[in-house]
Design a protein around this motif. Structure first.
Motif, mmCIF file in Angstrom:
data_model
loop_
_atom_site.group_PDB
_atom_site.id
_atom_site.type_symbol
_atom_site.label_atom_id
_atom_site.label_comp_id
_atom_site.label_asym_id
_atom_site.label_seq_id
_atom_site.Cartn_x
_atom_site.Cartn_y
_atom_site.Cartn_z
ATOM 1 N N MET A 1 62.242 -8.072 54.878
ATOM 2 C CA MET A 1 63.342 -8.586 55.643
ATOM 3 C C MET A 1 63.667 -7.561 56.734
ATOM 4 N N ALA A 2 63.645 -7.963 57.993
ATOM 5 C CA ALA A 2 63.960 -7.075 59.097
ATOM 6 C C ALA A 2 65.461 -6.795 59.129
ATOM 7 N N TRP A 3 65.854 -5.691 59.783
ATOM 8 C CA TRP A 3 67.265 -5.350 59.867
ATOM 9 C C TRP A 3 68.002 -6.442 60.611
ATOM 10 N N SER A 4 69.134 -6.832 60.075
ATOM 11 C CA SER A 4 69.948 -7.873 60.670
ATOM 12 C C SER A 4 71.317 -7.822 60.012
ATOM 13 N N PRO A 5 72.290 -8.603 60.531
ATOM 14 C CA PRO A 5 73.572 -8.672 59.832
ATOM 15 C C PRO A 5 73.394 -9.112 58.373
ATOM 16 N N ARG A 6 72.452 -10.038 58.136
ATOM 17 C CA ARG A 6 72.215 -10.475 56.759
ATOM 18 C C ARG A 6 71.707 -9.330 55.900
ATOM 19 N N THR A 7 70.856 -8.482 56.466
ATOM 20 C CA THR A 7 70.362 -7.326 55.727
ATOM 21 C C THR A 7 71.520 -6.407 55.367
ATOM 22 N N LEU A 9 74.647 -7.198 55.045
ATOM 23 C CA LEU A 9 75.494 -7.854 54.053
ATOM 24 C C LEU A 9 74.830 -7.885 52.682
ATOM 25 N N ALA A 10 73.511 -8.016 52.639
ATOM 26 C CA ALA A 10 72.805 -7.966 51.354
ATOM 27 C C ALA A 10 72.949 -6.573 50.738
ATOM 28 N N GLU A 11 72.830 -5.542 51.557
ATOM 29 C CA GLU A 11 73.019 -4.175 51.068
ATOM 30 C C GLU A 11 74.451 -3.975 50.590
ATOM 31 N N ALA A 12 75.402 -4.556 51.299
ATOM 32 C CA ALA A 12 76.808 -4.448 50.893
ATOM 33 C C ALA A 12 77.031 -5.135 49.556
ATOM 34 N N ALA A 13 76.487 -6.331 49.382
ATOM 35 C CA ALA A 13 76.648 -7.051 48.113
ATOM 36 C C ALA A 13 76.036 -6.256 46.964
ATOM 37 N N ALA A 14 74.894 -5.636 47.205
ATOM 38 C CA ALA A 14 74.262 -4.804 46.181
ATOM 39 C C ALA A 14 75.126 -3.583 45.867
ATOM 40 N N ARG A 15 75.755 -3.020 46.890
ATOM 41 C CA ARG A 15 76.628 -1.855 46.704
ATOM 42 C C ARG A 15 77.807 -2.199 45.787
ATOM 43 N N TRP A 16 78.261 -3.456 45.835
ATOM 44 C CA TRP A 16 79.380 -3.904 44.997
ATOM 45 C C TRP A 16 78.892 -4.405 43.644
ATOM 46 N N GLY A 17 77.599 -4.245 43.353
ATOM 47 C CA GLY A 17 77.084 -4.598 42.038
ATOM 48 C C GLY A 17 76.441 -5.968 41.951
ATOM 49 N N VAL A 20 71.191 -9.250 44.339
ATOM 50 C CA VAL A 20 70.858 -9.964 45.566
ATOM 51 C C VAL A 20 69.438 -10.503 45.498
ATOM 52 N N PRO A 21 69.301 -11.829 45.649
ATOM 53 C CA PRO A 21 67.946 -12.395 45.647
ATOM 54 C C PRO A 21 67.202 -12.000 46.911
ATOM 55 N N GLU A 22 65.890 -12.137 46.894
ATOM 56 C CA GLU A 22 65.101 -11.853 48.091
ATOM 57 C C GLU A 22 65.456 -12.882 49.164
ATOM 58 N N ASP A 23 65.663 -12.423 50.377
ATOM 59 C CA ASP A 23 66.004 -13.261 51.520
ATOM 60 C C ASP A 23 67.191 -14.194 51.223
ATOM 61 N N GLY A 25 70.689 -16.304 51.483
ATOM 62 C CA GLY A 25 71.383 -17.068 52.510
ATOM 63 C C GLY A 25 72.813 -16.567 52.650
ATOM 64 N N ILE A 26 73.471 -16.990 53.708
ATOM 65 C CA ILE A 26 74.841 -16.551 53.957
ATOM 66 C C ILE A 26 75.762 -16.990 52.822
ATOM 67 N N THR A 27 75.586 -18.209 52.329
ATOM 68 C CA THR A 27 76.438 -18.703 51.246
ATOM 69 C C THR A 27 76.227 -17.884 49.976
ATOM 70 N N GLU A 28 74.983 -17.512 49.689
ATOM 71 C CA GLU A 28 74.714 -16.673 48.516
ATOM 72 C C GLU A 28 75.406 -15.319 48.653
ATOM 73 N N LEU A 29 75.383 -14.750 49.849
ATOM 74 C CA LEU A 29 76.050 -13.467 50.068
ATOM 75 C C LEU A 29 77.557 -13.609 49.907
ATOM 76 N N ALA A 30 78.116 -14.707 50.403
ATOM 77 C CA ALA A 30 79.552 -14.948 50.238
ATOM 78 C C ALA A 30 79.896 -15.042 48.757
ATOM 79 N N ASP A 31 79.077 -15.745 47.982
ATOM 80 C CA ASP A 31 79.326 -15.878 46.543
ATOM 81 C C ASP A 31 79.278 -14.515 45.849
ATOM 82 N N LEU A 32 78.308 -13.680 46.227
ATOM 83 C CA LEU A 32 78.187 -12.354 45.615
ATOM 84 C C LEU A 32 79.399 -11.480 45.923
ATOM 85 N N LEU A 33 79.844 -11.479 47.186
ATOM 86 C CA LEU A 33 81.019 -10.670 47.533
ATOM 87 C C LEU A 33 82.290 -11.236 46.910
ATOM 88 N N GLU A 34 82.366 -12.556 46.779
ATOM 89 C CA GLU A 34 83.531 -13.170 46.142
ATOM 90 C C GLU A 34 83.621 -12.754 44.674
#
Length: 106
Positions: A1-7, A9-17, A20-23, A25-34
């Motif tokens: 996955m190339a660097w991007s806002p999604r990248t 946010l995926a790193e941020a979601a992982a930082r919060w525990g 994170v699935p490979e690649d 989606g935005i909705t998956e990232l929202a669910d993880l942060l929620e």
């Protein structure tokens, strides 16, 4: 996955525990942060309320991610704005937890 806002946010979601699935989606990232926001304990000596600053920041990040997901890429500039706001809110939330973690170790 190339660097991007999604990248970021995926790193941020992982930082919060979040697992994170490979690649993701935005909705998956929202669910993880929620989920992460729901699991954040209040700092020692503070009431556990929804107005907790870190929870509020992550909730705002989730709102921005959901807004970007609803746009579905139809308006790239607006979608990127929402993604950047989500990144900024998560970063601020993370910065606020670092001093609290250091105090907990002292």
């Amino acid at each position: 996955m190339a660097w991007s806002p999604r990248t970021q946010l995926a790193e941020a979601a992982a930082r919060w525990g979040g697992h994170v699935p490979e690649d993701p989606g935005i909705t998956e990232l929202a669910d993880l942060l929620e989920t992460a926001a729901a699991d954040i304990p209040a700092p020692p000596g503070t009431p556990d309320d929804p107005g907790h600053p870190v929870k509020a920041l992550l909730d705002t990040a989730v709102e921005n991610l959901r807004a970007a997901a609803r746009l579905g890429g139809l308006l790239p500039a607006v979608t990127l704005w929402h993604l950047q706001r989500a990144i900024d809110q998560e970063h601020t939330a993370h910065q606020q937890t670092v001093p609290a973690q250091r105090q907990g170790r002292a």
